[in-house]
Design an enzyme around this catalytic site. Structure first.
Site, PDB file in Angstrom:
ATOM      1  N   THR A  12       3.278  11.572  -0.417  1.00 28.63           N
ATOM      2  CA  THR A  12       4.250  12.151  -1.350  1.00 28.63           C
ATOM      3  C   THR A  12       4.856  11.085  -2.258  1.00 28.63           C
ATOM      4  O   THR A  12       4.893  11.241  -3.478  1.00 28.63           O
ATOM      5  CB  THR A  12       5.393  12.843  -0.574  1.00 28.63           C
ATOM      6  OG1 THR A  12       4.828  13.852   0.240  1.00 28.63           O
ATOM      7  CG2 THR A  12       6.405  13.461  -1.517  1.00 28.63           C
ATOM      8  N   CYS A  13       5.343  10.014  -1.670  1.00 30.35           N
ATOM      9  CA  CYS A  13       6.078   9.019  -2.462  1.00 30.35           C
ATOM     10  C   CYS A  13       5.211   8.478  -3.588  1.00 30.35           C
ATOM     11  O   CYS A  13       5.632   8.435  -4.738  1.00 30.35           O
ATOM     12  CB  CYS A  13       6.555   7.884  -1.572  1.00 30.35           C
ATOM     13  SG  CYS A  13       7.246   6.530  -2.525  1.00 30.35           S
ATOM     14  N   CYS A  41       8.419   9.655  -5.462  1.00 31.76           N
ATOM     15  CA  CYS A  41       9.176   8.504  -5.970  1.00 31.76           C
ATOM     16  C   CYS A  41       8.491   7.762  -7.109  1.00 31.76           C
ATOM     17  O   CYS A  41       9.126   7.497  -8.135  1.00 31.76           O
ATOM     18  CB  CYS A  41       9.414   7.480  -4.860  1.00 31.76           C
ATOM     19  SG  CYS A  41       9.592   8.155  -3.228  1.00 31.76           S
ATOM     20  N   LYS A  55       7.676   9.943 -10.362  1.00 28.78           N
ATOM     21  CA  LYS A  55       8.998  10.373 -10.870  1.00 28.78           C
ATOM     22  C   LYS A  55       9.717   9.218 -11.550  1.00 28.78           C
ATOM     23  O   LYS A  55      10.218   9.342 -12.654  1.00 28.78           O
ATOM     24  CB  LYS A  55       9.800  10.954  -9.697  1.00 28.78           C
ATOM     25  CG  LYS A  55      11.220  11.379  -9.963  1.00 28.78           C
ATOM     26  CD  LYS A  55      12.265  10.305  -9.843  1.00 28.78           C
ATOM     27  CE  LYS A  55      12.206   9.413  -8.639  1.00 28.78           C
ATOM     28  NZ  LYS A  55      12.724   9.972  -7.412  1.00 28.78           N
ATOM     29  N   TYR A  65      -4.092   1.522  -1.631  1.00 26.73           N
ATOM     30  CA  TYR A  65      -3.801   2.027  -0.279  1.00 26.73           C
ATOM     31  C   TYR A  65      -5.068   2.079   0.571  1.00 26.73           C
ATOM     32  O   TYR A  65      -5.067   1.697   1.739  1.00 26.73           O
ATOM     33  CB  TYR A  65      -3.118   3.400  -0.342  1.00 26.73           C
ATOM     34  CG  TYR A  65      -1.621   3.265  -0.397  1.00 26.73           C
ATOM     35  CD1 TYR A  65      -0.842   3.452   0.739  1.00 26.73           C
ATOM     36  CD2 TYR A  65      -0.979   2.896  -1.574  1.00 26.73           C
ATOM     37  CE1 TYR A  65       0.524   3.289   0.706  1.00 26.73           C
ATOM     38  CE2 TYR A  65       0.387   2.727  -1.625  1.00 26.73           C
ATOM     39  CZ  TYR A  65       1.145   2.924  -0.483  1.00 26.73           C
ATOM     40  OH  TYR A  65       2.500   2.747  -0.516  1.00 26.73           O
ATOM     41  N   TYR A 117      18.522  16.196  -5.122  1.00 25.83           N
ATOM     42  CA  TYR A 117      17.875  14.999  -5.688  1.00 25.83           C
ATOM     43  C   TYR A 117      16.879  15.383  -6.790  1.00 25.83           C
ATOM     44  O   TYR A 117      16.934  14.889  -7.903  1.00 25.83           O
ATOM     45  CB  TYR A 117      17.025  14.300  -4.619  1.00 25.83           C
ATOM     46  CG  TYR A 117      17.726  13.493  -3.578  1.00 25.83           C
ATOM     47  CD1 TYR A 117      17.693  12.107  -3.630  1.00 25.83           C
ATOM     48  CD2 TYR A 117      18.358  14.091  -2.497  1.00 25.83           C
ATOM     49  CE1 TYR A 117      18.271  11.327  -2.635  1.00 25.83           C
ATOM     50  CE2 TYR A 117      18.940  13.332  -1.501  1.00 25.83           C
ATOM     51  CZ  TYR A 117      18.896  11.949  -1.572  1.00 25.83           C
ATOM     52  OH  TYR A 117      19.465  11.200  -0.596  1.00 25.83           O
ATOM     53  N   GLU A 157      17.112  14.842 -10.936  1.00 25.71           N
ATOM     54  CA  GLU A 157      16.215  13.824 -11.499  1.00 25.71           C
ATOM     55  C   GLU A 157      15.341  14.423 -12.605  1.00 25.71           C
ATOM     56  O   GLU A 157      15.197  13.842 -13.691  1.00 25.71           O
ATOM     57  CB  GLU A 157      15.340  13.225 -10.396  1.00 25.71           C
ATOM     58  CG  GLU A 157      16.152  12.349  -9.451  1.00 25.71           C
ATOM     59  CD  GLU A 157      15.360  11.728  -8.312  1.00 25.71           C
ATOM     60  OE1 GLU A 157      15.833  10.745  -7.741  1.00 25.71           O
ATOM     61  OE2 GLU A 157      14.263  12.225  -7.983  1.00 25.71           O
ATOM     62  N   ARG A 171      23.506  27.237  -6.628  1.00 21.90           N
ATOM     63  CA  ARG A 171      24.101  28.385  -5.934  1.00 21.90           C
ATOM     64  C   ARG A 171      25.522  28.093  -5.463  1.00 21.90           C
ATOM     65  O   ARG A 171      26.280  28.996  -5.149  1.00 21.90           O
ATOM     66  CB  ARG A 171      23.220  28.799  -4.758  1.00 21.90           C
ATOM     67  CG  ARG A 171      23.121  27.742  -3.684  1.00 21.90           C
ATOM     68  CD  ARG A 171      22.281  28.189  -2.516  1.00 21.90           C
ATOM     69  NE  ARG A 171      22.175  27.119  -1.531  1.00 21.90           N
ATOM     70  CZ  ARG A 171      21.486  27.189  -0.432  1.00 21.90           C
ATOM     71  NH1 ARG A 171      20.801  28.285  -0.147  1.00 21.90           N
ATOM     72  NH2 ARG A 171      21.447  26.182   0.420  1.00 21.90           N
ATOM     73  N   GLY A 230      14.572  22.127  -1.978  1.00 20.91           N
ATOM     74  CA  GLY A 230      14.366  21.478  -0.685  1.00 20.91           C
ATOM     75  C   GLY A 230      12.899  21.480  -0.292  1.00 20.91           C
ATOM     76  O   GLY A 230      12.060  22.095  -0.950  1.00 20.91           O
ATOM     77  N   THR A 259      11.315   7.359   1.824  1.00 28.28           N
ATOM     78  CA  THR A 259      10.119   6.535   2.043  1.00 28.28           C
ATOM     79  C   THR A 259      10.372   5.294   2.907  1.00 28.28           C
ATOM     80  O   THR A 259       9.646   5.067   3.877  1.00 28.28           O
ATOM     81  CB  THR A 259       9.536   6.116   0.672  1.00 28.28           C
ATOM     82  OG1 THR A 259       9.199   7.303  -0.018  1.00 28.28           O
ATOM     83  CG2 THR A 259       8.322   5.234   0.822  1.00 28.28           C
ATOM     84  N   ALA A 284      19.299   6.416  -3.345  1.00 27.38           N
ATOM     85  CA  ALA A 284      19.576   6.523  -4.778  1.00 27.38           C
ATOM     86  C   ALA A 284      19.032   7.831  -5.310  1.00 27.38           C
ATOM     87  O   ALA A 284      18.071   8.375  -4.774  1.00 27.38           O
ATOM     88  CB  ALA A 284      18.928   5.365  -5.527  1.00 27.38           C
ATOM     89  N   HIS A 300      30.309 -12.487 -13.966  1.00 28.79           N
ATOM     90  CA  HIS A 300      30.900 -11.931 -15.182  1.00 28.79           C
ATOM     91  C   HIS A 300      30.016 -12.188 -16.394  1.00 28.79           C
ATOM     92  O   HIS A 300      29.465 -13.278 -16.513  1.00 28.79           O
ATOM     93  CB  HIS A 300      32.277 -12.576 -15.392  1.00 28.79           C
ATOM     94  CG  HIS A 300      33.053 -11.947 -16.492  1.00 28.79           C
ATOM     95  ND1 HIS A 300      33.574 -10.667 -16.391  1.00 28.79           N
ATOM     96  CD2 HIS A 300      33.367 -12.404 -17.724  1.00 28.79           C
ATOM     97  CE1 HIS A 300      34.191 -10.379 -17.527  1.00 28.79           C
ATOM     98  NE2 HIS A 300      34.075 -11.405 -18.352  1.00 28.79           N
ATOM     99  N   GLU A 332      30.465  -6.617 -10.713  1.00 28.20           N
ATOM    100  CA  GLU A 332      31.629  -7.411 -10.294  1.00 28.20           C
ATOM    101  C   GLU A 332      32.818  -6.513  -9.945  1.00 28.20           C
ATOM    102  O   GLU A 332      33.710  -6.899  -9.202  1.00 28.20           O
ATOM    103  CB  GLU A 332      32.023  -8.435 -11.358  1.00 28.20           C
ATOM    104  CG  GLU A 332      32.580  -7.840 -12.630  1.00 28.20           C
ATOM    105  CD  GLU A 332      32.976  -8.906 -13.669  1.00 28.20           C
ATOM    106  OE1 GLU A 332      33.596  -9.903 -13.289  1.00 28.20           O
ATOM    107  OE2 GLU A 332      32.663  -8.715 -14.855  1.00 28.20           O
TER     108      GLU A 332
END
Ligand code: NDP
Length: 455
Positions: free
Chosen positions: A42-43, A48, A51, A99, A177, A181, A198, A261, A310, A340, A434, A439
């Protein structure tokens, strides 16, 4: 030849399955991996990686707009959706190859096909039976589409990553998520985007300030959010769709994306029949060592529905291999895992939200909202929000939350601090860099007035 064909058969060559198999192979085990689709899971293939590439591609739109405030004239910039998808696909082909090569280099046998568990030591694939001392189920999850009339007309994130053209009007069902996104991707590239949620707010489970700040920022960028709204049906009219809502009104779209989901991929995998206990969502129930209710069958990653990220699957895979193939028992620590959301602007968090923290701690809260330096010249009305949740009793920082540019890059470092148990005093003693946004996390001095009455 031993009692079994292999020491380990892994079903699923996603992040968790590949890491476990490669390590087991490296430690000398005889390993086979079965994959019915592309290597990377999937990732890498449907989540991920593609995307994030599209998020990056879409973000150029803002860069071009912002550049004007710095004296640039950007003429004739236009976007070719097809070119972006083709470039992304080329990169995925490269990753698929990598992979497969990584597995081969670790002496892992790869088998293309759908693996089904036939008994606690046997997997059937392409009509053949293969046996192993241990079976690792790492088959991940799949988008869940709720039941409503016309559901056959919608797409999920799988298809959204491969659309031949960018739709002009997109209705997105869900506020998690994936929904936010993709809302960011399509909106930045010029589509009209409506998010249908909803409940009252996006990103359930995140800190309230994160949720409301992100929603505000999304709305500023032009994304429409319809709250407390449920889909009733979708109808196809030629090339467009009408989406009907529970209050009786409707809206037209060129694409309806459902992001409500994901469910574990355990259907017809032979697990129940082999005696493997699944929970109500169909996830494999495992113990701390990733062992299922069947002694020889293990599971890692999204199929176990613990923390569906992941790096978590990769770590679970690593710990499984260390424990059973390197005599180095390891268990996963699920606390303070940073995450994230690559919305525009992005969100990143580590540790507890204010709401979670308040369940067991008295807290001090530090919140900073500011206009990022870049936007003083770009003129963009985007604001950054940072929040620290601190334990009043121990001064330990329990949670760091950020909505704003570079949030994931910033929070990753703070995750180390939280892992080390950093206190607010230690944050305060850290000298900032800075001028950066980061910071601000070490210069927030005054807690916000506590709304909660003292017990
Ligand atoms: P999420 O669980 O994050 O969000 C689901 C959303 O759909 C919620 O807004 C939920 O509403 C809504 N929803 C659920 N059921 C229905 C329904 N029947 N009708 C209408 N709305 C519904 O799921 P996603 O699909 O966005 O993502 C799945 C998982 O993938 C994530 O939980 C995460 O683990 C992983 N992921 C991680 C990413 C990352 O790390 N950047 C990126 C993408 C995915 P409500 O709030 O009311 O429950």
């Amino acid at each position: 030849m031993g009692k079994y064909d292999y020491d380990l058969i892994t079903i699923g060559a996603g992040s968790g399955g590949v890491r476990a198999s490669r390590l087991a192979g490296k430690y000398g085990a005889k390993v086979a991996v079965i994959e019915e689709s592309r290597y990377g899971g999937t990732c890498v293939m449907r989540g991920c990686v593609p995307k994030k590439l599209l998020v990056m591609g879409a973000h150029f739109a803002q860069h071009f707009e912002d550049a004007v405030g710095f004296g640039w004239t950007v003429q004739g910039a236009s976007h070719d959706w097809g070119a972006m998808i083709a470039a992304k696909n080329k990169e995925l082909d490269r990753l698929d190859g990598i992979y497969q090569r990584l597995l081969r280099d670790s002496h892992v046998t790869t088998v293309d096909g759908r693996g089904v568990v036939a008994d606690p030591h046997t997997v059937e694939v392409n009509g053949q039976r293969m046996t192993a001392e241990k079976i690792l189920v790492a088959v991940g999850g799949w988008p869940m589409i709720p039941d409503f009339p016309g559901k056959e007309h919608v797409i999920t994130s799988n298809e959204a990553l491969d659309l031949p053209q960018r739709p002009k009007r997109v209705v997105i069902i869900g506020g998690g998520y994936i929904a936010v996104e993709f809302a960011g991707i399509f909106n930045a590239l010029g589509s009209e985007v409506t998010l249908i949620i909803r409940s009252g707010q996006v990103l359930r489970g995140f800190d309230q300030d994160v949720r409301s700040t992100l929603a505000e920022e999304l709305e500023k960028t032009g994304i429409k959010i319809r709250r407390d709204c449920r889909i009733r049906s979708v109808e196809k009219h030629g090339a467009e769709y009408s989406v009907m809502f529970d209050l009786g009104d409707e809206c037209m779209a060129d694409c309806v994306l459902v992001a409500t989901g994901r469910t574990p991929n355990t259907a017809s995998l032979g697990l129940k029949e082999a005696g493997v206990k699944l929970n109500a969502k169909g996830a494999v129930t495992v113990d701390a060592q990733n062992r299922s209710s069947v002694e020889s069958i293990f599971a890692v990653g999204d199929v176990t529905d613990r923390i569906n990220l992941t790096p978590v699957a990769i770590n679970e895979g690593r710990m499984f291999a260390e424990t059973f193939f390197n005599k180095n028992p390891m268990t996963m620590d699920y606390t303070n895992i940073a995450s994230a959301v690559f919305s525009q602007p992005p969100v990143s968090v580590v540790g507890l939200s204010e709401e979670e923290a308040r369940k067991s701690h008295k807290v001090r809260l530090f919140i900073s909202r500011f206009r990022p330096m870049k936007h003083t010249l770009s003129g963009r009305e985007e604001r950054t929000m940072m929040k620290l949740v601190v334990d009043k009793a121990t001064d330990k920082v329990l949670g760091c939350h950020m909505v704003g540019e570079d949030a994931p890059e910033i929070i990753q470092g703070l995750a180390v601090a939280l892992k080390c148990g950093a206190t607010k005093a230690q944050f305060d003693a850290t000298v900032g860099i800075h001028p950066t946004a980061a910071e601000e996390f070490v210069t927030m001095r005054d807690p916000v007035p506590d709304k909660e009455p003292e017990a």
